[in-house]
Write an enzyme that holds these catalytic residues in place. Structure first.
Site, PDB file in Angstrom:
ATOM      1  N   THR A  56       0.838  -1.202   0.000  1.00 39.13           N
ATOM      2  CA  THR A  56       0.000   0.000   0.000  1.00 39.13           C
ATOM      3  C   THR A  56       0.870   1.248   0.000  1.00 39.13           C
ATOM      4  O   THR A  56       0.419   2.329  -0.356  1.00 39.13           O
ATOM      5  CB  THR A  56      -0.962  -0.007   1.210  1.00 39.13           C
ATOM      6  OG1 THR A  56      -1.677  -1.245   1.213  1.00 39.13           O
ATOM      7  CG2 THR A  56      -1.966   1.121   1.145  1.00 39.13           C
ATOM      8  N   TYR A 144       6.287 -12.693   3.683  1.00 41.06           N
ATOM      9  CA  TYR A 144       5.005 -12.314   3.081  1.00 41.06           C
ATOM     10  C   TYR A 144       4.723 -13.383   2.027  1.00 41.06           C
ATOM     11  O   TYR A 144       5.367 -13.437   0.983  1.00 41.06           O
ATOM     12  CB  TYR A 144       5.168 -10.931   2.460  1.00 41.06           C
ATOM     13  CG  TYR A 144       3.965 -10.298   1.813  1.00 41.06           C
ATOM     14  CD1 TYR A 144       2.703 -10.873   1.837  1.00 41.06           C
ATOM     15  CD2 TYR A 144       4.108  -9.068   1.168  1.00 41.06           C
ATOM     16  CE1 TYR A 144       1.618 -10.254   1.244  1.00 41.06           C
ATOM     17  CE2 TYR A 144       3.034  -8.435   0.573  1.00 41.06           C
ATOM     18  CZ  TYR A 144       1.790  -9.028   0.608  1.00 41.06           C
ATOM     19  OH  TYR A 144       0.728  -8.405   0.008  1.00 41.06           O
ATOM     20  N   LYS A 169       2.983 -13.257   7.186  1.00 39.77           N
ATOM     21  CA  LYS A 169       1.885 -12.513   6.557  1.00 39.77           C
ATOM     22  C   LYS A 169       1.376 -13.399   5.420  1.00 39.77           C
ATOM     23  O   LYS A 169       2.013 -13.498   4.370  1.00 39.77           O
ATOM     24  CB  LYS A 169       2.398 -11.171   6.049  1.00 39.77           C
ATOM     25  CG  LYS A 169       1.346 -10.342   5.313  1.00 39.77           C
ATOM     26  CD  LYS A 169       1.920  -8.996   4.877  1.00 39.77           C
ATOM     27  CE  LYS A 169       0.918  -8.242   4.028  1.00 39.77           C
ATOM     28  NZ  LYS A 169       1.432  -6.921   3.613  1.00 39.77           N
TER      29      LYS A 169
END
Length: 303
Positions: A56, A144, A169
């Site tokens: 993001t 991730y 994640k």
């Protein structure tokens, strides 16, 4: 190194893990003033875990110098008000240099972006993360995972070599696969963060996640915190009420292969007068015809 060393970091992952945007000024550079103001707004809103240089934050559109700037700005502004999990990635030397920079800046953890390579073997995935984790043994390391082929056994292999790999994640959009992966790797051994944000948080929490990432939190911290409070107390009906609140916003972000994932967040922030709507290619600003809907959603959250 005992996992007890990382208790603060583990606790920080079991929360709303905010992924701040990187606002740009009119000249295209990082807007440092707006960046600091947005960070203060998150902190004042009750957020205590932040990931600078996440998706993001347009990680892949930032230069190496800008990524360092974002890390330093975040550490300076946040101080001891939150735990910082710095996003690192790209080739191994670049990822290690970023992790070492994060450590020098005072960060406690790094999140390792999924390897960007057309050919990823499972053993190679372990090698990639091992090289980074071994370079910064004092930092908590959080892979991730977006690769649906990866097995829980590979994570075990990595963590056996690198005890600083403390959380995951997990961002494969499949709750059943997540449940199996987490149990194969060790439900209690790692902190499981639902990496697909609020839309997937209830289903992933039901399978063992204790934290979730959020881009929406930039716009409405209270909404994200309401969801995690409901999930922590096991009140899934209350969590699903929040889910209904955020559903349309997240659908707009997810449309067309998440083409406007960051765009919609920045548009909402722009509608509130908090930063410019500018994003970098390959993202693109929303057409004017779609801006009003995003503004109406943001206004409706009463912030």
């Amino acid at each position: 190194m005992s996992s007890v060393t990382f208790e603060t970091q583990r606790t920080a992952l079991a929360d709303v893990v905010a992924i701040p945007v990187t606002p740009f000024a009119e000249d295209g550079t990082v807007d440092q003033g707006a960046h600091r103001a947005l960070l203060r707004r998150l902190l004042d809103g009750g957020v205590t875990t932040l990931t600078p240089n996440g998706n993001t934050g347009e990680f892949y559109a930032l230069t190496p110098e800008e990524r360092r700037l974002v890390t330093e700005l975040t550490m300076d502004e946040v101080g001891d008000r939150a735990v910082i999990l710095v996003g690192v990635g790209h080739d191994i030397p670049t990822a290690i240099a970023s992790a070492e920079h994060a450590r020098a800046a005072g960060a406690r953890m790094v999140m390792v972006h999924q390897p960007v390579h057309p050919y990823v073997s499972q053993s190679g995935w372990v090698d990639y993360h091992r090289a980074i984790a071994e370079a910064v043994p004092e930092l908590g390391v959080v892979p991730y995972i977006r690769n649906a082929q990866l097995t829980g056994e590979r994570l075990v292999e990595l963590a056996d070599d690198c005890p600083n790999v403390i959380g995951v994640k997990y961002a494969v959009p499949d709750a059943a696969r997540f449940a199996a992966f987490a149990r194969d790797a060790g439900l209690e051994r790692f902190v499981w963060v639902a990496g697909l944000a609020e839309p997937y948080a209830p289903s992933y929490f039901s399978a063992g996640a204790t934290g979730f990432t959020s881009g929406l939190v930039n716009v409405a911290p209270a909404v994200s915190l309401n969801m995690i409070e409901a999930l922590r107390s096991g009140d899934f009906p209350a969590a699903m009420k929040v889910w209904e609140q955020i559903r349309r916003f997240e659908e707009l972000r997810a449309a067309n292969g998440s083409a406007n994932n960051v765009t919609v967040v920045k548009e909402a922030l722009a509608s509130l007068g908090l930063c410019h709507r500018d994003v970098r290619a390959p993202s693109r600003q929303l057409p004017e015809t779609e801006r009003a809907e995003v503004a109406a959603i943001a206004a409706g959250w009463s912030i």
